[in-house]
Design a protein around this motif. Structure first.
Motif, mmCIF file in Angstrom:
data_model
loop_
_atom_site.group_PDB
_atom_site.id
_atom_site.type_symbol
_atom_site.label_atom_id
_atom_site.label_comp_id
_atom_site.label_asym_id
_atom_site.label_seq_id
_atom_site.Cartn_x
_atom_site.Cartn_y
_atom_site.Cartn_z
ATOM 1 N N LYS A 74 0.900 -1.137 -0.061
ATOM 2 C CA LYS A 74 0.028 -0.118 -0.029
ATOM 3 C C LYS A 74 0.708 1.367 0.052
ATOM 4 O O LYS A 74 0.398 2.232 -0.542
ATOM 5 C CB LYS A 74 -1.035 0.224 1.256
ATOM 6 C CG LYS A 74 -2.035 -0.983 1.305
ATOM 7 C CD LYS A 74 -3.043 -0.895 2.476
ATOM 8 C CE LYS A 74 -3.692 0.577 2.429
ATOM 9 N NZ LYS A 74 -4.889 0.481 3.340
ATOM 10 N N PHE A 75 2.073 1.229 0.475
ATOM 11 C CA PHE A 75 2.890 2.333 0.376
ATOM 12 C C PHE A 75 3.474 2.519 -0.814
ATOM 13 O O PHE A 75 3.658 1.680 -1.573
ATOM 14 C CB PHE A 75 4.191 1.911 1.420
ATOM 15 C CG PHE A 75 4.116 2.309 2.774
ATOM 16 C CD1 PHE A 75 4.138 3.334 3.503
ATOM 17 C CD2 PHE A 75 3.361 1.286 3.767
ATOM 18 C CE1 PHE A 75 4.078 3.664 4.722
ATOM 19 C CE2 PHE A 75 3.232 1.547 4.969
ATOM 20 C CZ PHE A 75 3.621 2.830 5.524
ATOM 21 N N ASP A 76 3.910 3.668 -1.404
ATOM 22 C CA ASP A 76 4.269 4.021 -2.790
ATOM 23 C C ASP A 76 5.920 4.098 -2.565
ATOM 24 O O ASP A 76 6.442 3.928 -3.585
ATOM 25 C CB ASP A 76 3.952 5.633 -2.693
ATOM 26 C CG ASP A 76 2.441 5.748 -2.722
ATOM 27 O OD1 ASP A 76 1.707 5.255 -3.950
ATOM 28 O OD2 ASP A 76 1.897 6.140 -1.791
ATOM 29 N N ALA A 77 6.566 4.033 -1.422
ATOM 30 C CA ALA A 77 7.905 4.043 -1.413
ATOM 31 C C ALA A 77 8.320 3.659 -0.297
ATOM 32 O O ALA A 77 7.866 3.914 0.903
ATOM 33 C CB ALA A 77 8.579 5.527 -1.770
ATOM 34 N N VAL A 78 9.604 3.251 -0.060
ATOM 35 C CA VAL A 78 10.343 2.952 1.155
ATOM 36 C C VAL A 78 11.642 4.096 1.188
ATOM 37 O O VAL A 78 12.391 4.195 0.239
ATOM 38 C CB VAL A 78 10.912 1.399 1.490
ATOM 39 C CG1 VAL A 78 11.908 1.343 2.473
ATOM 40 C CG2 VAL A 78 9.754 0.443 1.215
ATOM 41 N N GLU A 79 11.796 4.514 2.306
ATOM 42 C CA GLU A 79 13.086 5.409 2.294
ATOM 43 C C GLU A 79 14.431 4.597 2.975
ATOM 44 O O GLU A 79 14.579 4.051 3.985
ATOM 45 C CB GLU A 79 12.850 6.494 3.725
ATOM 46 C CG GLU A 79 14.088 7.394 3.802
ATOM 47 C CD GLU A 79 13.864 8.231 5.109
ATOM 48 O OE1 GLU A 79 13.674 9.475 5.027
ATOM 49 O OE2 GLU A 79 13.610 7.805 6.192
ATOM 50 N N VAL A 80 14.963 4.195 1.674
ATOM 51 C CA VAL A 80 16.063 3.300 2.029
ATOM 52 C C VAL A 80 17.330 3.703 2.531
ATOM 53 O O VAL A 80 18.171 3.112 2.918
ATOM 54 C CB VAL A 80 16.516 2.293 0.777
ATOM 55 C CG1 VAL A 80 15.069 1.527 0.093
ATOM 56 C CG2 VAL A 80 16.833 3.187 -0.387
ATOM 57 N N SER A 96 8.497 -4.271 -4.308
ATOM 58 C CA SER A 96 8.542 -3.993 -5.600
ATOM 59 C C SER A 96 7.838 -2.527 -5.444
ATOM 60 O O SER A 96 7.051 -2.350 -6.281
ATOM 61 C CB SER A 96 7.691 -4.950 -6.339
ATOM 62 O OG SER A 96 8.123 -6.004 -6.688
ATOM 63 N N ILE A 97 8.371 -1.857 -4.803
ATOM 64 C CA ILE A 97 7.956 -0.346 -4.510
ATOM 65 C C ILE A 97 9.279 0.671 -4.575
ATOM 66 O O ILE A 97 10.380 0.171 -4.604
ATOM 67 C CB ILE A 97 7.133 0.078 -3.404
ATOM 68 C CG1 ILE A 97 7.636 -0.129 -2.204
ATOM 69 C CG2 ILE A 97 5.856 -0.664 -3.416
ATOM 70 C CD1 ILE A 97 6.781 0.031 -0.809
#
Length: 216
Positions: free
Chosen positions: A121-127, A150-151
């Protein structure tokens, strides 16, 4: 066009940040950034005011305290309430035409989200979070998480002290317009870069924050 944007910056509208609007713009330009996302803790008013008062690109956002950890909402124009579940928080961000970022998911002492609450559901991960401790572990774990879901993968400094701005940033392939940048991030047309905030800078920040608390 490749834009260099720090997607996680706190201003003095956050209870734990020293950064004034003037310092924000000065250091963002000094670091060669094309824009910054202001993500103050649980409030949007500062971001909206600063964006209105400058020609420099400001993406208004919030770092929202959900029941299960912190969630960043980008491209917001309204307050998202704290204290909701992660799912509810992400839904509110999307209803407000924003995108939801799982921020510092593998960091100690930062209200990080537990793995089971981070979904597609998230659009991105702060990697890459320049303030994360332990830094290398955080990057490795967050990269793996983004890959499994896969985001999109993004980065931000999590700056609370002006010299920290730009220590981590995201290269976004988009035109210099907020809507285009947000679309590009959601499509994965972005790449994270950055390094840990130097220990000397961290210590100076903590001393200054402590001094401010004592004076208040």
């Amino acid at each position: 066009m490749q834009l260099k944007i720090d997607l996680h910056v706190h201003t003095h509208y956050s209870y734990d940040s020293l950064i004034t609007p003037e310092e924000l713009i000065f250091y963002a330009k000094k670091r060669g950034l094309d824009g910054v996302a202001i993500t103050d803790h649980d409030r949007i008013d500062g971001a909206l005011k600063i964006a209105k008062d400058t020609d420099f690109l400001i993406i208004p956002g919030m770092e929202i305290s959900s029941l299960n950890g912190h969630v960043i909402g980008l491209n917001l124009r309204e307050q998202i309430p704290r204290g909701l579940s992660v799912d509810e928080t992400v839904d509110r961000i999307h209803e407000a035409n924003g995108i939801a970022v799982a921020c510092h998911p593998a960091t100690f002492f930062k209200g990080n989200l537990e793995k089971e609450h981070i979904t597609s559901k998230f659009d991105a991960v702060e990697v890459i979070n320049a303030s994360a401790l332990p830094f290398n572990y955080s990057v490795k774990h967050s990269e793996r998480l983004a890959s499994c879901l896969s985001i999109s993968r993004v980065a931000g400094s999590d700056a609370h002290y002006s010299p920290e701005i730009g220590c981590a940033y995201t290269i976004v392939n988009a035109e210099l317009e907020i809507d285009e940048i947000i679309k590009a991030i959601s499509k994965g047309l972005c790449q994270p870069f950055g390094r840990a905030i130097p220990l000397k800078t961290r210590l100076k920040r903590e001393l200054l924050i402590l001094k401010r608390k004592i004076l208040v």
